[in-house]
Design a protein around this motif. Structure first.
Motif, PDB file in Angstrom:
ATOM      1  N   MET A 421       0.847  -1.258  -0.177  1.00 31.13           N
ATOM      2  CA  MET A 421      -0.361   0.025   0.593  1.00 31.13           C
ATOM      3  C   MET A 421       1.256   1.253   0.147  1.00 31.13           C
ATOM      4  O   MET A 421       1.681   1.213   0.836  1.00 31.13           O
ATOM      5  N   GLY A 422       0.323   2.622  -0.312  1.00 28.46           N
ATOM      6  CA  GLY A 422       0.981   3.680  -0.744  1.00 28.46           C
ATOM      7  C   GLY A 422       2.609   3.617  -1.815  1.00 28.46           C
ATOM      8  O   GLY A 422       2.130   1.873  -2.372  1.00 28.46           O
ATOM      9  N   GLY A 423       2.806   4.133  -1.854  1.00 25.31           N
ATOM     10  CA  GLY A 423       4.129   4.118  -3.314  1.00 25.31           C
ATOM     11  C   GLY A 423       5.198   5.414  -3.196  1.00 25.31           C
ATOM     12  O   GLY A 423       4.414   5.951  -2.060  1.00 25.31           O
ATOM     13  N   TYR A 424       5.813   5.230  -3.666  1.00 28.87           N
ATOM     14  CA  TYR A 424       7.221   5.794  -3.895  1.00 28.87           C
ATOM     15  C   TYR A 424       7.299   6.499  -5.159  1.00 28.87           C
ATOM     16  O   TYR A 424       6.925   5.976  -5.718  1.00 28.87           O
ATOM     17  N   HIS A 425       8.880   6.843  -5.574  1.00 33.73           N
ATOM     18  CA  HIS A 425       9.477   7.452  -6.404  1.00 33.73           C
ATOM     19  C   HIS A 425       9.247   9.009  -6.997  1.00 33.73           C
ATOM     20  O   HIS A 425       7.715   8.481  -7.532  1.00 33.73           O
ATOM     21  N   GLY A 426       9.774   9.809  -7.385  1.00 37.00           N
ATOM     22  CA  GLY A 426      10.031  10.868  -8.007  1.00 37.00           C
ATOM     23  C   GLY A 426       8.706  11.815  -6.295  1.00 37.00           C
ATOM     24  O   GLY A 426       9.128  11.809  -5.747  1.00 37.00           O
ATOM     25  N   VAL A 427       7.553  12.514  -7.097  1.00 39.36           N
ATOM     26  CA  VAL A 427       7.054  12.993  -6.548  1.00 39.36           C
ATOM     27  C   VAL A 427       6.125  12.686  -5.748  1.00 39.36           C
ATOM     28  O   VAL A 427       5.656  12.978  -4.812  1.00 39.36           O
ATOM     29  N   HIS A 428       5.976  11.475  -5.946  1.00 41.37           N
ATOM     30  CA  HIS A 428       5.043  10.735  -5.333  1.00 41.37           C
ATOM     31  C   HIS A 428       5.362   9.902  -3.684  1.00 41.37           C
ATOM     32  O   HIS A 428       5.380  10.006  -2.798  1.00 41.37           O
ATOM     33  N   GLY A 429       7.122   9.922  -4.456  1.00 45.56           N
ATOM     34  CA  GLY A 429       7.500  10.087  -3.088  1.00 45.56           C
ATOM     35  C   GLY A 429       8.372  10.831  -1.774  1.00 45.56           C
ATOM     36  O   GLY A 429       7.845  10.621  -0.953  1.00 45.56           O
ATOM     37  N   PHE A 430       8.273  12.025  -2.714  1.00 45.21           N
ATOM     38  CA  PHE A 430       7.921  13.041  -1.994  1.00 45.21           C
ATOM     39  C   PHE A 430       6.802  13.756  -1.441  1.00 45.21           C
ATOM     40  O   PHE A 430       7.006  13.832   0.072  1.00 45.21           O
ATOM     41  N   ARG A 431       5.633  12.777  -1.591  1.00 42.06           N
ATOM     42  CA  ARG A 431       4.390  13.550  -1.200  1.00 42.06           C
ATOM     43  C   ARG A 431       4.421  12.762   0.378  1.00 42.06           C
ATOM     44  O   ARG A 431       3.525  12.362   1.086  1.00 42.06           O
ATOM     45  N   THR A 432       4.725  11.326  -0.626  1.00 43.07           N
ATOM     46  CA  THR A 432       4.395   9.911   0.873  1.00 43.07           C
ATOM     47  C   THR A 432       5.208  10.456   2.343  1.00 43.07           C
ATOM     48  O   THR A 432       4.867  10.477   3.027  1.00 43.07           O
ATOM     49  N   PHE A 433       6.149  11.079   2.117  1.00 44.84           N
ATOM     50  CA  PHE A 433       6.844  11.494   3.461  1.00 44.84           C
ATOM     51  C   PHE A 433       6.610  13.336   3.723  1.00 44.84           C
ATOM     52  O   PHE A 433       7.012  13.406   4.963  1.00 44.84           O
ATOM     53  N   SER A 434       5.708  13.771   2.809  1.00 41.79           N
ATOM     54  CA  SER A 434       4.650  14.982   3.456  1.00 41.79           C
ATOM     55  C   SER A 434       3.660  14.900   4.069  1.00 41.79           C
ATOM     56  O   SER A 434       2.640  13.640   3.627  1.00 41.79           O
ATOM     57  N   HIS A 435       3.036  15.964   5.077  1.00 40.09           N
ATOM     58  CA  HIS A 435       2.023  15.802   5.088  1.00 40.09           C
ATOM     59  C   HIS A 435       1.881  17.014   4.059  1.00 40.09           C
ATOM     60  O   HIS A 435       1.685  18.160   4.336  1.00 40.09           O
ATOM     61  N   THR A 436       0.121  16.560   3.566  1.00 37.24           N
ATOM     62  CA  THR A 436      -0.429  17.775   2.784  1.00 37.24           C
ATOM     63  C   THR A 436      -1.119  18.699   3.765  1.00 37.24           C
ATOM     64  O   THR A 436      -2.391  17.665   3.837  1.00 37.24           O
ATOM     65  N   ARG A 437      -1.338  19.348   4.161  1.00 41.19           N
ATOM     66  CA  ARG A 437      -2.216  20.499   5.074  1.00 41.19           C
ATOM     67  C   ARG A 437      -2.527  21.253   4.327  1.00 41.19           C
ATOM     68  O   ARG A 437      -2.590  22.615   3.055  1.00 41.19           O
ATOM     69  N   GLY A 438      -4.049  21.396   4.574  1.00 41.41           N
ATOM     70  CA  GLY A 438      -5.203  22.804   3.617  1.00 41.41           C
ATOM     71  C   GLY A 438      -4.980  23.696   4.748  1.00 41.41           C
ATOM     72  O   GLY A 438      -5.150  23.757   5.945  1.00 41.41           O
ATOM     73  N   VAL A 439      -5.172  24.835   4.020  1.00 48.54           N
ATOM     74  CA  VAL A 439      -5.034  26.203   5.026  1.00 48.54           C
ATOM     75  C   VAL A 439      -6.083  26.790   4.274  1.00 48.54           C
ATOM     76  O   VAL A 439      -6.361  27.485   3.004  1.00 48.54           O
ATOM     77  N   VAL A 440      -6.279  28.032   5.226  1.00 50.63           N
ATOM     78  CA  VAL A 440      -7.870  28.976   4.764  1.00 50.63           C
ATOM     79  C   VAL A 440      -6.893  30.030   4.738  1.00 50.63           C
ATOM     80  O   VAL A 440      -6.591  29.929   6.175  1.00 50.63           O
ATOM     81  N   GLN A 441      -7.087  31.288   4.795  1.00 54.79           N
ATOM     82  CA  GLN A 441      -6.571  32.149   5.468  1.00 54.79           C
ATOM     83  C   GLN A 441      -7.349  33.152   4.398  1.00 54.79           C
ATOM     84  O   GLN A 441      -8.036  33.286   3.452  1.00 54.79           O
ATOM     85  N   ARG A 442      -8.508  33.867   5.804  1.00 52.17           N
ATOM     86  CA  ARG A 442      -9.357  34.910   5.943  1.00 52.17           C
ATOM     87  C   ARG A 442      -9.082  36.161   5.970  1.00 52.17           C
ATOM     88  O   ARG A 442      -7.956  36.124   6.569  1.00 52.17           O
ATOM     89  N   TYR A 443      -9.759  37.104   5.647  1.00 56.39           N
ATOM     90  CA  TYR A 443      -9.354  38.645   5.930  1.00 56.39           C
ATOM     91  C   TYR A 443     -10.507  39.385   6.335  1.00 56.39           C
ATOM     92  O   TYR A 443     -11.811  38.266   6.735  1.00 56.39           O
ATOM     93  N   GLY A 444      -9.889  39.872   7.672  1.00 56.38           N
ATOM     94  CA  GLY A 444     -11.145  40.904   8.155  1.00 56.38           C
ATOM     95  C   GLY A 444     -12.027  41.603   7.752  1.00 56.38           C
ATOM     96  O   GLY A 444     -13.015  41.713   8.401  1.00 56.38           O
ATOM     97  N   VAL A 445     -12.161  41.926   6.322  1.00 55.05           N
ATOM     98  CA  VAL A 445     -12.885  42.981   5.620  1.00 55.05           C
ATOM     99  C   VAL A 445     -13.880  42.884   5.147  1.00 55.05           C
ATOM    100  O   VAL A 445     -15.017  44.145   6.425  1.00 55.05           O
TER     101      VAL A 445
END
Ligand code: NAD
Length: 467
Positions: A421-445
């Motif tokens: 399960m899972g995989g690696y090589h190239g970008v897939h290896g980079f992603r395997t060891f990275s956490h993809t963190r979803g961020v929202v930035q809001r503005y107060g206006v």
């Protein structure tokens, strides 16, 4: 500091101390820096070039690997992976913008790829350099700290990496721990931020169970029986050559080696004739004298393989000599489908040939078994390609070749189901060891007032906005 060079001293306490030492390094944040990551990758590449001869000597001692295979499948393979990673790392690591829904406006949304933390990599013996270094390259590219546990069954290569890697890399971020099951078990008791394990399906289960205790994410690169289909319309000479090559490399001790051949009855005789001729051309009349055939890992592995020969009629080959850990590339016909040779992963230079009436029978044969790590199809007909790929599932696949999908850096490499399960090589290896963190930035206006209580009267507007 734990003693990483004397496995007998490496117990639970040493594993905990090592985990904590590397955790402290990660907490400094220095491994997040792209410049740090690139320096590590360049240092690995430099070591691979400097140690080219020493690596070949070690691989020859461990597995009798021919020099060409050592370079092509281990040292050169890792160098290509590093080159590709260095060329693309900035792009892979860049934040990814995504569109924001109306209810959040004004705002922006993006994904950050952040290193997961301290990774554990456990490697097998068959490609003892590649399967340790390539995952380490992926982990370093993502900015992780790494503990690497090479296989005790490739002791020369393991010792080489244990001596060199902490010397050429940031030694507070990368450690190599040599040893066997006991060492592996001590390491697995620790809470890792990611575990990449390459090895057997049996041990894969042990790893996943240990990881579950800490909810450590796992990538499992396992094995299995990778089938080859030879279709009646295939170029039979080419098929025989590329299958014999895929089975002969590293004496068949390759996770994605063609395990057995399903050949359409109409071309069985021709295929058998061609592959016998190919093996003779590759390794001569006495393959034991060939400098181009690797050796079997240990006498115990050798004995297991010799035992597998009982599962069919020897059409070609079959000679063996345990003193030299030699086993001749061997073709089996009339195989008993219930015999170990058709029940377990062969992992050696034995190739059973199983005739089928047509493509549908081959597909049904494959689908009656666990999903393989690789599937190979020889055909000149794209409709047949679509049919086989559409109706089967495997980790990866090659059409009109064997093994070569592993050399494409950007192709996802990994199993499915029992093959991993899972995989690696190239970008897939980079992603395997990275956490993809979803961020929202809001503005107060400005703000959409509808989401705030009191809600009276807001629902109809929310319906309109969120339709
Ligand atoms: P293995 O599972 O016996 O050992 C792999 C690693 O796990 C070694 O470092 C070993 O020390 C450690 N280990 C062994 N038993 C353990 C246990 N009980 N607890 C914790 N750790 C343990 O595999 P192997 O014999 O080294 O390699 C052969 C297998 O690996 C084959 O099945 C092959 O298909 C598979 N493999 C898969 C890939 C892939 O990329 N998918 C690549 C190469 C090999």
């Amino acid at each position: 500091m734990p003693d990483t060079h004397h496995p007998h001293l490496f117990d639970d306490q040493a594993a905990a101390a090592l985990r904590s030492r590397l955790g402290n390094t990660f907490a400094t944040g220095r491994t997040h820096d792209l410049a740090w990551r690139k320096r590590q990758l360049l240092a690995v590449a430099q070591w691979l070039r400097d140690a080219d001869d020493a690596i070949m000597t070690a691989l020859a001692a461990d597995l009798g690997k021919p020099a060409l295979e050592s370079y092509g499948t281990e040292t050169g393979f890792c160098l290509a992976e590093i080159r590709h990673t260095l060329a693309h790392l900035e792009a892979w690591a860049a934040p990814e913008r995504v569109s924001s829904p109306m209810v959040n406006l004004p705002s922006r949304s993006w994904m950050r790829h952040q290193p997961k933390g301290v990774a554990l990599i456990i490697a097998p013996w068959n490609y003892p350099l590649q399967l340790a270094v390539a995952p380490m390259v992926a982990a370093l590219s993502a900015g992780c700290c790494v503990v690497l546990k090479p296989s005790e069954l490739a002791p020369a290569t393991s010792a080489l990496m244990a001596e060199a890697l902490p010397r050429v890399l940031d030694a507070e971020a990368v450690a190599v721990v040599e040893g066997d099951v006991a060492v592996s078990t001590a390491l697995l008791a620790q809470p890792w931020d990611h575990i990449l394990f390459t090895g057997s399906t049996r041990v894969g289960r042990v790893v996943m169970e240990a990881a579950a205790k800490h909810l450590s994410p796992v990538t499992l690169e396992l094995g299995g029986k990778s089938p080859v289909i030879v279709s009646r319309d295939a170029d039979i000479t080419l098929a025989a050559k590329r299958i014999a090559w895929g089975k002969g490399v590293n004496a068949g001790q390759t996770c994605i080696a063609p395990d057995y051949v399903l050949v359409e009855r109409a071309v069985q005789d021709r295929f058998q004739h061609e592959i016998i001729a190919t093996f003779k051309r590759f390794y001569g009349d006495d393959p034991q004298l060939s400098p181009d055939l690797a050796r079997i890992c240990t006498p115990a592995h050798h004995a297991r393989l010799v035992g597998l020969l009982d599962g069919g009629t020897i059409l070609h080959g079959g000679r063996h000599d345990v003193r030299d850990r030699f086993l001749e590339p061997t073709l089996l016909t009339d195989v008993d489908l219930d015999a170990p040779v058709m029940q377990e992963e062969i992992f050696g230079p034995i190739l059973p040939i199983v005739p089928v009436d047509d493509l549908d029978e081959a597909i049904a044969f494959i689908n009656a078994r666990p999903h393989p790590l690789a599937l190979y199809l020889f055909t000149r007909d794209d409709a047949r390609v679509d049919r086989v790929l559409g109706r089967t599932l495997s980790g990866g696949a090659c059409i009109n070749d064997t093994l070569s999908h592993i050399a494409v850096s950007d192709l996802h490499f990994g199993g499915v189901g029992a093959s991993g399960m899972g995989g690696y090589h190239g970008v897939h290896g980079f992603r395997t060891f990275s956490h993809t963190r979803g961020v929202v930035q809001r503005y107060g206006v400005a703000d959409v007032p509808l989401r705030y209580p009191p809600y009276a009267g807001n629902l109809k507007w929310i319906r309109k906005v969120m339709r």
